[in-house]
Design an enzyme around this catalytic site. Structure first.
Site, mmCIF file in Angstrom:
data_model
loop_
_atom_site.group_PDB
_atom_site.id
_atom_site.type_symbol
_atom_site.label_atom_id
_atom_site.label_comp_id
_atom_site.label_asym_id
_atom_site.label_seq_id
_atom_site.Cartn_x
_atom_site.Cartn_y
_atom_site.Cartn_z
ATOM 1 N N CYS A 172 8.282 3.538 7.790
ATOM 2 C CA CYS A 172 8.178 4.212 6.492
ATOM 3 C C CYS A 172 6.999 3.702 5.665
ATOM 4 O O CYS A 172 6.304 4.474 5.009
ATOM 5 C CB CYS A 172 9.482 4.090 5.707
ATOM 6 S SG CYS A 172 10.050 2.406 5.420
ATOM 7 N N HIS A 304 13.557 0.285 2.620
ATOM 8 C CA HIS A 304 12.954 1.621 2.692
ATOM 9 C C HIS A 304 11.870 1.755 1.628
ATOM 10 O O HIS A 304 11.845 1.015 0.640
ATOM 11 C CB HIS A 304 14.020 2.697 2.486
ATOM 12 C CG HIS A 304 13.586 4.077 2.882
ATOM 13 N ND1 HIS A 304 12.854 4.340 4.019
ATOM 14 C CD2 HIS A 304 13.765 5.288 2.278
ATOM 15 C CE1 HIS A 304 12.622 5.636 4.114
ATOM 16 N NE2 HIS A 304 13.165 6.237 3.061
ATOM 17 N N ASP A 325 9.846 11.603 1.091
ATOM 18 C CA ASP A 325 10.528 10.610 1.911
ATOM 19 C C ASP A 325 10.075 10.763 3.361
ATOM 20 O O ASP A 325 10.179 11.861 3.927
ATOM 21 C CB ASP A 325 12.046 10.816 1.812
ATOM 22 C CG ASP A 325 12.845 9.664 2.412
ATOM 23 O OD1 ASP A 325 12.367 9.050 3.384
ATOM 24 O OD2 ASP A 325 13.950 9.387 1.916
#
Length: 391
Positions: A172, A304, A325
């Site tokens: 991520c 995250h 995201d």
């Protein structure tokens, strides 16, 4: 003396009387043997107890060391530091699994493997996970939206990138850097900084770029956490690595640390207020939809990270962040490109104050270009402290 001339002998240990001295002596000897045996037994019991305690202590210490070792190995696996390979190895392994399960044909496997090897050789992302045009579609949507949005500020154009077979579960941070970079590459103000980075780099290339920043002297403490090596690993990165990389490219940015909740129920209203100020400064006109020239913001919390691409102010004055995201697929993001959208797809992006309740957040916000002298000064400063804490 019994009075009739018979001599009696009394045991000094139990007061037993005997008429025969030899019997008394044997009796006393038995007392002494019993006493000696008892004393020896106590000593042996003590030695046995000590031995058992020592063995128990060693067993507990061994179990504790095993637990610590397993926990450390778990953390290494979780953060990609277990030498299990990196993007390439995971990509190939996951594709082989897809073929085994009948979800990918062998010819597609070989084609994607060739594309992946070409991407790794060139250092350029293959673009398979990219979705473009979402910010422009949002601009059009908000122009006609009349329900509950009073004003909305959007970042400059930014492409969405999602995780692939090669970085699922750990990529991520890299994908959010690609999003941020995609916006900077569309802004001529950053052309001089990005002369050597005209296309979006692949994840292994980004890993090498961060290593280059460490070699320049940025964030030695953070570099040591990764043993100064990212390339070929599945190591998670965070705000400090993004800061070091951007600053090494002479892109001016700052880390803001929202280190504790500032609202009820563990919420972070100060985070929302900071982001509103970031987007609304120099964009104070009366228009309902403000398409700013501001780059998106990197947003990090434990486990995250996401990319802030805008903020809504509702008619009741509440604030709502718009987030890209990396966990959202291209198929989901494509739904936002429909001009006649009823807004249901925005649920993917919207996060209200009550939705962000992690213990702490960090953001990396870009705000200009550095001179060579400023870059050197920030490199020295990063060796001590790189973030500002919001009280």
């Amino acid at each position: 003396d019994t009075g009739n001339g018979e001599q009696l002998y009394e045991c000094p240990m139990c007061s037993l009387t005997c008429s025969n001295i030899q019997i008394l002596e044997e009796h006393v000897d038995l007392h002494l043997e019993e006493h000696n045996f008892s004393e020896g037994g106590n000593i042996r019991d003590l030695e046995l107890a000590q031995q058992l305690q020592t063995e128990e202590d060693e067993r507990q210490r061994s179990e504790e060391e095993k637990r610590e070792r397993e926990e450390f190995q778990k953390l290494q696996r979780q953060y990609g530091l277990d030498n299990s390979g990196g993007f390439k190895q995971q990509f190939l392994k996951n594709m082989e699994r897809e073929v085994d399960r009948g979800r990918m044909q062998p010819f597609e496997y070989h084609k994607r493997k060739a594309d992946m090897m070409e991407s790794l050789a060139s250092g350029i992302d293959d673009g398979r996970t990219k979705t473009s045009g979402v910010i422009e579609a949002l601009c059009k949507y908000y122009q006609s939206e009349n329900k509950d949005v009073r004003r909305v500020w959007l970042s400059a154009g930014v492409d969405h990138f999602h995780s692939s077979l090669g970085d699922r579960g750990w990529g991520c941070g890299y994908r959010n850097f690609q999003m941020l970079l995609s916006s900077l590459l569309q802004n001529s103000f950053y052309d001089d900084c990005l002369r050597d980075t005209t296309l979006i780099p692949s994840i292994p290339k980004i890993q090498s770029m961060i290593e280059d920043a460490w070699r320049e002297g940025f964030d030695p403490h953070g570099a040591s956490h990764f043993n100064n090596r990212l390339h070929g690993s599945k190591a998670w990165i965070g705000a400090c690595e993004i800061y070091s990389l951007l600053t090494s490219l002479r892109i001016k940015c700052q880390i803001i640390d929202f280190h504790k909740p500032t609202g009820p129920m563990g919420t972070h209203p100060r985070l929302f207020e900071w982001i509103l100020h970031y987007y609304s400064t120099d964009n104070e006109g009366g228009a309902k939809v403000v398409c700013t020239s501001k780059p998106p913001i990197y947003l990090q919390h434990q486990g995250h990270s996401r990319t802030v691409v805008g903020i809504e102010e509702k008619k009741n004055k509440s604030l709502c962040l718009l987030l890209f995201d990396p966990g959202c697929s291209s198929q989901q993001m494509q739904k936002l490109l429909k001009q006649n959208s009823d807004g249901t797809g925005l649920r993917l992006l919207r996060k209200f104050v009550g939705s962000l309740k992690e213990k702490q957040y960090q953001i990396v916000a870009v705000d200009g270009v550095l001179s060579l002298e400023e870059k050197a000064a920030r490199c020295r400063a990063s060796q001590v402290l790189t973030s500002e804490k919001i009280p």
